[in-house]
Design an enzyme around this catalytic site. Structure first.
Site, PDB file in Angstrom:
ATOM      1  N   MET A  12      -5.847 -12.638  -5.702  1.00 28.69           N
ATOM      2  CA  MET A  12      -7.140 -11.987  -5.912  1.00 28.69           C
ATOM      3  C   MET A  12      -7.991 -12.731  -6.937  1.00 28.69           C
ATOM      4  O   MET A  12      -9.209 -12.802  -6.831  1.00 28.69           O
ATOM      5  CB  MET A  12      -6.917 -10.547  -6.379  1.00 28.69           C
ATOM      6  CG  MET A  12      -6.014  -9.740  -5.479  1.00 28.69           C
ATOM      7  SD  MET A  12      -6.709  -9.491  -3.839  1.00 28.69           S
ATOM      8  CE  MET A  12      -7.969  -8.276  -4.216  1.00 28.69           C
ATOM      9  N   LYS A 169      -6.665   4.596  -7.245  1.00 29.16           N
ATOM     10  CA  LYS A 169      -6.098   3.479  -6.471  1.00 29.16           C
ATOM     11  C   LYS A 169      -4.824   3.892  -5.765  1.00 29.16           C
ATOM     12  O   LYS A 169      -4.584   3.526  -4.602  1.00 29.16           O
ATOM     13  CB  LYS A 169      -5.824   2.289  -7.394  1.00 29.16           C
ATOM     14  CG  LYS A 169      -5.300   1.059  -6.632  1.00 29.16           C
ATOM     15  CD  LYS A 169      -6.323   0.566  -5.621  1.00 29.16           C
ATOM     16  CE  LYS A 169      -5.777  -0.393  -4.566  1.00 29.16           C
ATOM     17  NZ  LYS A 169      -4.897  -1.435  -4.997  1.00 29.16           N
ATOM     18  N   ASN A 173      -4.191   4.021  -1.802  1.00 23.75           N
ATOM     19  CA  ASN A 173      -3.129   3.235  -1.193  1.00 23.75           C
ATOM     20  C   ASN A 173      -2.166   4.090  -0.378  1.00 23.75           C
ATOM     21  O   ASN A 173      -1.522   3.607   0.550  1.00 23.75           O
ATOM     22  CB  ASN A 173      -2.370   2.454  -2.261  1.00 23.75           C
ATOM     23  CG  ASN A 173      -3.041   1.121  -2.560  1.00 23.75           C
ATOM     24  OD1 ASN A 173      -4.163   0.869  -2.142  1.00 23.75           O
ATOM     25  ND2 ASN A 173      -2.356   0.260  -3.297  1.00 23.75           N
ATOM     26  N   LYS A 237       5.947  -2.188  -3.695  1.00 23.48           N
ATOM     27  CA  LYS A 237       5.721  -1.825  -5.097  1.00 23.48           C
ATOM     28  C   LYS A 237       4.749  -0.665  -5.208  1.00 23.48           C
ATOM     29  O   LYS A 237       4.981   0.302  -5.958  1.00 23.48           O
ATOM     30  CB  LYS A 237       5.209  -3.050  -5.858  1.00 23.48           C
ATOM     31  CG  LYS A 237       4.877  -2.824  -7.325  1.00 23.48           C
ATOM     32  CD  LYS A 237       3.387  -2.513  -7.579  1.00 23.48           C
ATOM     33  CE  LYS A 237       2.489  -3.666  -7.198  1.00 23.48           C
ATOM     34  NZ  LYS A 237       1.061  -3.390  -7.555  1.00 23.48           N
TER      35      LYS A 237
END
Length: 298
Positions: A12, A169, A173, A237
């Site tokens: 990123m 987030k 997700n 993760k």
């Protein structure tokens, strides 16, 4: 324009740093392996975190996981020891809310403004400046940083006080993981039923359950292309972060529990460095079908 230190040039980071330069910002970068900065035009490469952040108005970083953030922020000669109250710190990583809160407290004790601002999107969106940013922190700090975030994103959302971005987030997700699992199950069922999977994707594209994830991932699945833009082991993760976070709030997430099992099997099968959509290969194998299509590989 702002003077910015960008720490970490992974999947990123390189794209975001390049977009900051294109927007006219003065950018200094640091990466544990300096070779990652090769070919990145318009930046100054620092040899240490302290050198990178000295005199900068803002510090941004988007690192892979809790361990990486902890090392960069709290490690010897790390960010916490190097930054002062004249600099705004923005963590754009996907990490546990607990660590984000720990960062915020540590920076506050030094008088350093801090925002948690993780991003939705992967390598392509980072390169194209099309990320979606969710931010937690003081409104006045957010307004100062907003023009910088605009340079790397399609949209920016201030979610509320500190910690709100990190929490949003994981909420988002959860939806991403569920959609990948749903696409794998739908294509597997469609294949077993004898349907043309190209036509299945056509229907998914136009009906009320259409999704950019279906549109982006579906053709790759039929082509057998799982080139990484967001690695499967990072999705594993994230699934575990979601489970842990939901557990602290006593909220059941049975769908994520199922996806975590599929992701774990995918890693055991050797797919960890492939795209997160490679979990669909496990779904298809469990169903006893092959989703690749020779026409899609032409």
């Amino acid at each position: 324009m702002s003077s910015i230190a960008y720490l970490g040039l992974g999947t990123m980071g390189r794209g975001m740093a390049a977009n900051l330069v294109r927007a006219g910002h003065d950018v200094t970068v640091w990466n544990r392996n300096p070779a990652r900065a090769e070919g990145l035009e318009g930046v100054r490469v620092a040899s240490s975190i302290a050198e990178a952040v000295e005199g900068r108005e803002m510090v941004l970083y988007c690192l892979s996981d809790d361990a990486a953030v902890r090392a960069v922020v709290f490690g010897q000669d790390g960010l916490l020891a190097s930054v002062g109250p004249e600099t705004i710190v923005v963590d754009m990583s996907t990490i546990s809310p607990a660590l984000s809160d720990e960062e915020a407290l540590a920076f506050a004790e030094r008088g350093v403004p801090f925002l948690d601002a993780p991003v939705f999107g992967s390598k392509g969106e980072a390169i194209g400046g099309g990320l979606w940013v969710v931010v937690g922190g003081a409104a006045e700090v957010f307004e100062r940083v907003r023009p910088v975030l605009d340079a790397v994103s399609e949209t920016v959302h201030h979610m509320g006080p500190q910690g709100s971005g990190a929490r949003m987030k994981l909420v988002g997700n959860l939806v991403v993981a569920a959609q990948l699992e749903a696409l794998g199950e739908a294509l597997s069922l469609g294949r077993a039923a004898g349907l043309d999977l190209h036509r299945v994707l056509d229907v998914l594209h136009v009906t009320d359950f259409k999704s950019p994830i279906f549109d982006g991932v579906g053709p790759g699945v039929l082509a057998g292309d799982y080139s990484p833009s967001f690695a499967l082991d990072l999705m594993l993760k994230d699934a575990r972060l979601i489970q842990s976070f939901a557990g602290t709030l006593n909220v059941p997430v049975p769908g994520t529990d199922e996806v975590e099992g599929v992701l774990q099997e995918a890693v055991e099968r050797g797919y960890g460095s492939e795209n997160a959509s490679a979990l669909i290969k496990v779904v298809a194998a469990r169903a006893g079908v092959d989703l690749t299509d020779a026409r899609a590989r032409l």
